[in-house]
Scaffold this active site. Structure first.
Site, PDB file in Angstrom:
ATOM      1  CB  CYS A   1      -1.204   0.205   0.979  1.00 27.67           C
ATOM      2  SG  CYS A   1      -0.051   0.274   2.695  1.00 27.67           S
TER       3      CYS A   1
ATOM      4  CB  CYS B   1      -3.747   1.656   6.569  1.00 33.40           C
ATOM      5  SG  CYS B   1      -3.822   3.427   8.205  1.00 33.40           S
ATOM      6  NE  ARG B   2      -4.186   1.420   1.782  1.00 31.84           N
ATOM      7  CZ  ARG B   2      -4.214   2.248   0.423  1.00 31.84           C
ATOM      8  NH1 ARG B   2      -4.117   2.369  -0.636  1.00 31.84           N
ATOM      9  NH2 ARG B   2      -2.943   3.149  -0.011  1.00 31.84           N
ATOM     10  CB  SER B   3       0.090  -3.532   2.959  1.00 26.90           C
ATOM     11  OG  SER B   3       1.135  -1.999   3.784  1.00 26.90           O
TER      12      SER B   3
ATOM     13  CG  ASN C   1       3.859  -1.359   5.584  1.00 20.92           C
ATOM     14  OD1 ASN C   1       5.253  -1.944   5.702  1.00 20.92           O
ATOM     15  ND2 ASN C   1       3.079  -2.860   5.583  1.00 20.92           N
TER      16      ASN C   1
ATOM     17  CG  ASP D   1      -5.721   5.733   1.874  1.00 18.97           C
ATOM     18  OD1 ASP D   1      -5.471   5.255   3.671  1.00 18.97           O
ATOM     19  OD2 ASP D   1      -4.339   6.226   1.799  1.00 18.97           O
TER      20      ASP D   1
HETATM   21  P1  4NP Z   1      -1.800   2.896   4.143  1.00 19.37           P
HETATM   22  O1  4NP Z   1      -2.439   4.551   4.650  1.00 19.37           O
HETATM   23  O2  4NP Z   1      -1.588   3.275   2.881  1.00 19.37           O
HETATM   24  O3  4NP Z   1      -3.050   1.651   4.133  1.00 19.37           O
HETATM   25  O4  4NP Z   1      -0.737   3.059   4.914  1.00 19.37           O
HETATM   26  C1  4NP Z   1      -1.519   5.273   4.742  1.00 19.37           C
HETATM   27  C2  4NP Z   1      -1.050   5.823   5.690  1.00 19.37           C
HETATM   28  C3  4NP Z   1      -0.264   6.959   6.125  1.00 19.37           C
HETATM   29  C4  4NP Z   1      -0.883   7.546   4.743  1.00 19.37           C
HETATM   30  C5  4NP Z   1      -1.128   7.606   3.801  1.00 19.37           C
HETATM   31  C6  4NP Z   1      -1.964   6.249   3.711  1.00 19.37           C
HETATM   32  N1  4NP Z   1      -0.325   9.201   4.964  1.00 19.37           N
HETATM   33  O5  4NP Z   1      -0.061   9.856   3.997  1.00 19.37           O
HETATM   34  O6  4NP Z   1       1.006   9.707   6.153  1.00 19.37           O
END
Ligand code: 4NP
Length: 159
Positions: free
Chosen positions: A14, A19-21, A17, A132
Site C-alpha cells: 500500500c 493501514c491496509r497492507s 504500510n 485508503d
Molecule cells: P496505507 O494508508 O497506505 O493503507 O498504510 C496510509 C497511511 C499513511 C499515509 C497515507 C496512507 N500518509 O499519508 O501518511
C-alpha cells in the site's frame, strides 16, 4: 508459483504500510495458520512511501484486526525495495491503482503484480481499489477488513 522452499511468497503493498497492507498481511497469515498451510507461505507487506518506515501499524488497523483475533502488534513498516522485492516474491499485491502504477514504474514485472481485489470472487468487471482509510473514520477500517478478508480467502482458493 514457488520458491526454493516450495513456498509461495506474497508481498502486500500500500502507500504507508501502516493501514491496509499490514492488515492484509495479518489476515492472510491468520488464514494460512487456520488451514494448516503456514509452512507453504512466506507473507510480508510494505509501502511505496517512506514516511512511516519502522513504525507499527495504525492503531485503528490493530484494533479491527484484534476484534477478529488477529495480532498485528509485531509488524513494522518498511518501504518497497525495487532491487530485491520483485525477485524475492512470487506475487506482489497492490491495494489500489496508484500503488500498482508505482510498482510498474519501478520495474516490477507485470506478471507478478495483481490488484488485491482481483482475488475477490464476488466482484466482476473493473477491479476496484481497496480505499485508503487513513484520513477517514473508524468504520472505514471495518469495511477495509471485510474487503481484505474476501480477497485473501479468494486468493487461497486460487493459488
Ligand atoms: P496505507 O494508508 O497506505 O493503507 O498504510 C496510509 C497511511 C499513511 C499515509 C497515507 C496512507 N500518509 O499519508 O501518511
Amino acid at each position: 508459483m514457488s520458491n526454493q522452499l516450495s513456498q509461495t511468497s506474497v508481498l502486500f503493498v500500500c502507500l504507508g504500510n501502516i493501514c491496509r497492507s499490514p492488515l492484509a498481511d495479518g489476515i492472510l497469515t491468520h488464514l494460512v495458520n487456520q488451514r494448516g498451510l503456514a509452512d507453504q507461505f512466506h507473507i510480508d507487506s510494505c509501502g511505496t512511501g517512506a514516511w512511516h518506515v519502522g513504525n507499527p501499524p495504525d492503531p485503528r488497523s490493530v484494533l479491527v484486526a484484534s476484534k477478529h483475533g488477529i495480532d498485528l502488534t509485531d509488524l513494522r513498516a518498511r518501504q518497497f525495495d525495487a532491487d530485491s522485492d520483485p525477485s524475492n516474491f512470487d506475487l506482489i499485491i497492490p491495494m489500489d491503482a496508484a500503488n500498482h502504477r508505482d510498482l510498474i514504474k519501478q520495474g516490477t514485472p507485470k506478471d507478478k503484480v495483481r490488484l488485491m481485489r482481483s482475488f475477490d470472487p464476488t466482484l466482476t468487471g473493473k477491479t476496484p481499489d481497496v480505499p485508503d482509510p487513513y484520513y477517514g473514520g473508524d468504520d472505514g477500517f471495518d469495511k477495509v477488513f471485510e474487503m481484505l478478508m474476501r480477497a485473501c480467502e479468494g486468493m487461497l482458493d486460487t493459488i
